[in-house]
Design a protein around this motif. Structure first.
Motif, PDB file in Angstrom:
ATOM      1  N   GLU A 159       0.756  -1.170   0.143  1.00  0.00           N
ATOM      2  CA  GLU A 159       0.025   0.213   0.039  1.00  0.00           C
ATOM      3  C   GLU A 159       0.949   1.207  -0.011  1.00  0.00           C
ATOM      4  OE1 GLU A 159      -3.348   2.177   2.846  1.00  0.00           O
ATOM      5  OE2 GLU A 159      -3.420  -0.090   2.590  1.00  0.00           O
ATOM      6  N   THR A 160       0.388   2.266  -0.565  1.00  0.00           N
ATOM      7  CA  THR A 160       1.243   3.578  -0.729  1.00  0.00           C
ATOM      8  C   THR A 160       0.463   4.523   0.006  1.00  0.00           C
ATOM      9  OG1 THR A 160       2.109   3.122  -3.000  1.00  0.00           O
ATOM     10  CG2 THR A 160       2.133   5.535  -2.057  1.00  0.00           C
ATOM     11  N   VAL A 161       0.961   5.073   1.023  1.00  0.00           N
ATOM     12  CA  VAL A 161       0.424   6.107   1.708  1.00  0.00           C
ATOM     13  C   VAL A 161       1.155   7.471   1.744  1.00  0.00           C
ATOM     14  CG1 VAL A 161       1.682   5.534   3.955  1.00  0.00           C
ATOM     15  CG2 VAL A 161      -0.396   6.684   4.409  1.00  0.00           C
ATOM     16  N   MET A 162       0.456   8.793   1.765  1.00  0.00           N
ATOM     17  CA  MET A 162       1.199   9.963   1.570  1.00  0.00           C
ATOM     18  C   MET A 162       1.550  10.630   2.718  1.00  0.00           C
ATOM     19  SD  MET A 162       1.097   9.971  -1.609  1.00  0.00           S
ATOM     20  CE  MET A 162       1.673  11.666  -2.022  1.00  0.00           C
ATOM     21  N   ALA A 163       2.609  11.171   2.979  1.00  0.00           N
ATOM     22  CA  ALA A 163       3.106  12.079   4.207  1.00  0.00           C
ATOM     23  C   ALA A 163       2.497  13.236   4.061  1.00  0.00           C
ATOM     24  CB  ALA A 163       4.533  12.105   4.547  1.00  0.00           C
ATOM     25  N   ASN A 164       2.529  14.246   5.330  1.00  0.00           N
ATOM     26  CA  ASN A 164       1.909  15.700   5.166  1.00  0.00           C
ATOM     27  C   ASN A 164       3.038  16.686   4.729  1.00  0.00           C
ATOM     28  OD1 ASN A 164       3.305  15.592   7.526  1.00  0.00           O
ATOM     29  ND2 ASN A 164       1.584  16.063   8.629  1.00  0.00           N
ATOM     30  N   ASP A 165       4.057  16.376   4.563  1.00  0.00           N
ATOM     31  CA  ASP A 165       4.936  17.092   4.044  1.00  0.00           C
ATOM     32  C   ASP A 165       6.299  16.195   3.436  1.00  0.00           C
ATOM     33  OD1 ASP A 165       6.620  19.299   3.431  1.00  0.00           O
ATOM     34  OD2 ASP A 165       6.640  20.288   5.424  1.00  0.00           O
ATOM     35  N   TRP A 166       7.363  17.176   2.688  1.00  0.00           N
ATOM     36  CA  TRP A 166       8.418  16.164   2.366  1.00  0.00           C
ATOM     37  C   TRP A 166       9.399  17.321   1.908  1.00  0.00           C
ATOM     38  CZ3 TRP A 166      10.526  15.990  -2.693  1.00  0.00           C
ATOM     39  CH2 TRP A 166       9.742  16.561  -3.827  1.00  0.00           C
ATOM     40  N   SER A 167       9.029  18.355   1.412  1.00  0.00           N
ATOM     41  CA  SER A 167       9.925  19.360   0.637  1.00  0.00           C
ATOM     42  C   SER A 167      10.598  20.482   1.966  1.00  0.00           C
ATOM     43  CB  SER A 167       9.175  20.447  -0.240  1.00  0.00           C
ATOM     44  OG  SER A 167       8.088  20.983   0.138  1.00  0.00           O
ATOM     45  N   SER A 168       9.781  20.745   2.840  1.00  0.00           N
ATOM     46  CA  SER A 168      10.088  21.854   3.925  1.00  0.00           C
ATOM     47  C   SER A 168      10.830  21.122   5.149  1.00  0.00           C
ATOM     48  CB  SER A 168       9.082  22.805   4.171  1.00  0.00           C
ATOM     49  OG  SER A 168       7.989  22.036   5.057  1.00  0.00           O
ATOM     50  N   THR A 169      10.249  19.859   5.491  1.00  0.00           N
ATOM     51  CA  THR A 169      10.691  19.085   6.494  1.00  0.00           C
ATOM     52  C   THR A 169      10.091  17.870   6.598  1.00  0.00           C
ATOM     53  OG1 THR A 169      10.774  19.402   9.088  1.00  0.00           O
ATOM     54  CG2 THR A 169       8.783  19.795   8.099  1.00  0.00           C
ATOM     55  N   TRP A 170      10.323  16.904   7.612  1.00  0.00           N
ATOM     56  CA  TRP A 170       9.851  15.434   7.839  1.00  0.00           C
ATOM     57  C   TRP A 170       8.327  15.697   7.804  1.00  0.00           C
ATOM     58  CZ3 TRP A 170      12.963  11.208   7.373  1.00  0.00           C
ATOM     59  CH2 TRP A 170      14.426  11.398   7.445  1.00  0.00           C
ATOM     60  N   GLY A 171       7.599  14.535   6.805  1.00  0.00           N
ATOM     61  CA  GLY A 171       6.197  14.568   6.881  1.00  0.00           C
ATOM     62  C   GLY A 171       5.714  13.393   7.763  1.00  0.00           C
ATOM     63  N   TYR A 172       4.671  13.445   8.295  1.00  0.00           N
ATOM     64  CA  TYR A 172       4.050  12.385   9.091  1.00  0.00           C
ATOM     65  C   TYR A 172       3.292  11.575   8.249  1.00  0.00           C
ATOM     66  CZ  TYR A 172       1.425   9.954  12.492  1.00  0.00           C
ATOM     67  OH  TYR A 172       0.800   8.904  13.585  1.00  0.00           O
ATOM     68  N   PHE A 173       3.210  10.232   8.389  1.00  0.00           N
ATOM     69  CA  PHE A 173       2.389   9.367   7.572  1.00  0.00           C
ATOM     70  C   PHE A 173       1.575   8.297   8.790  1.00  0.00           C
ATOM     71  CE2 PHE A 173       6.576   7.256   7.000  1.00  0.00           C
ATOM     72  CZ  PHE A 173       6.198   6.401   7.510  1.00  0.00           C
ATOM     73  N   GLU A 174       0.694   7.787   8.497  1.00  0.00           N
ATOM     74  CA  GLU A 174       0.135   6.588   9.049  1.00  0.00           C
ATOM     75  C   GLU A 174      -0.858   5.796   8.210  1.00  0.00           C
ATOM     76  OE1 GLU A 174      -3.072   6.473  12.899  1.00  0.00           O
ATOM     77  OE2 GLU A 174      -1.171   7.729  13.144  1.00  0.00           O
ATOM     78  N   ALA A 175      -0.692   4.643   8.455  1.00  0.00           N
ATOM     79  CA  ALA A 175      -1.937   3.855   7.618  1.00  0.00           C
ATOM     80  C   ALA A 175      -2.185   2.751   8.514  1.00  0.00           C
ATOM     81  CB  ALA A 175      -0.991   3.226   6.389  1.00  0.00           C
TER      82      ALA A 175
END
Length: 210
Positions: A159-175
């Motif tokens: 499964e692919t899940v999207m994080a809530n950021d990646w360009s400005s800082t680390w992005g959180y993800f949860e699935a």
């Protein structure tokens, strides 16, 4: 270091200027774990997104965009620890001092690999259905692929899940994954395909079923 402690200082600002007072913050730190999380609900930007601490007790830190708004800072340690926190003003700083707890961690620390940190589950964990996978990443376009295989290498879930950021800082993800079957032993992989050659880049941990 500061005496018997290893010290971490968070400098807090308003725009490009130092803040006079520390904004509201909370801490999460499971007992005898290797993780301390500083929640900063009013933060929306950071000048530094991650870094390492050397070969002592502390290993690394990551600044993450929180799912409910604001940001949090995770400090990862190699061993269980005790800590104290000081709040300083003019300019605003949070000072955190760490020293070893003397006890072994109750579970392994979050796994790091490539541009991915897997917070849950931990390596060697006994998993159940449904399985919640959470962490943070800086993978390209915030896409994170989660793969569970059994001990013969058969893919049980992808499964692919999207994080809530990646360009400005680390992005959180949860699935939350529904598992068709539980392997006695398996491997959980979380990461992305390399833009260079398509190989996997990320975290791989052993897990147990049943």
């Amino acid at each position: 270091t500061h005496g018997d402690f290893e010290r971490v200082v968070l400098d807090l600002g308003a725009g490009e200027e130092p803040a006079g007072a520390v904004p509201r913050w909370t801490l999460d730190s499971p007992e005898d774990d290797g993780l301390l999380r500083v929640n900063l609900t009013s933060a929306n930007a950071t000048a530094v997104s991650d870094g390492g601490f050397g070969d002592g007790l502390l290993e690394s830190f990551h600044v993450v965009r929180a799912p409910e708004g604001g940001m949090f800072v995770d400090v990862l340690a190699r061993k269980a620890f005790r800590y104290r926190v000081l709040e300083l003003t003019e300019p605003a700083r949070l000072v955190m001092d760490f020293r070893p707890a003397g006890a072994r961690p109750k579970e392994p620390p979050p796994a790091e690999g490539g541009e991915t940190v897997l917070v849950e589950p931990r390596a060697g964990t006994r998993i159940s259905d449904p399985l919640t996978v959470s962490g943070y990443s800086r993978n390209f376009e915030a896409a994170n692929t989660i793969i569970l295989t059994n001990d013969r290498g058969k893919v049980l879930v992808r499964e692919t899940v999207m994080a809530n950021d990646w360009s400005s800082t680390w992005g959180y993800f949860e699935a939350t994954l529904n598992l068709p079957s539980l392997p006695n032993k398996g491997t959980l992989s979380v990461g992305t395909a390399s833009a260079r050659d398509g190989s996997f880049e990320g975290v791989e941990i052993p897990v147990r079923g049943g």
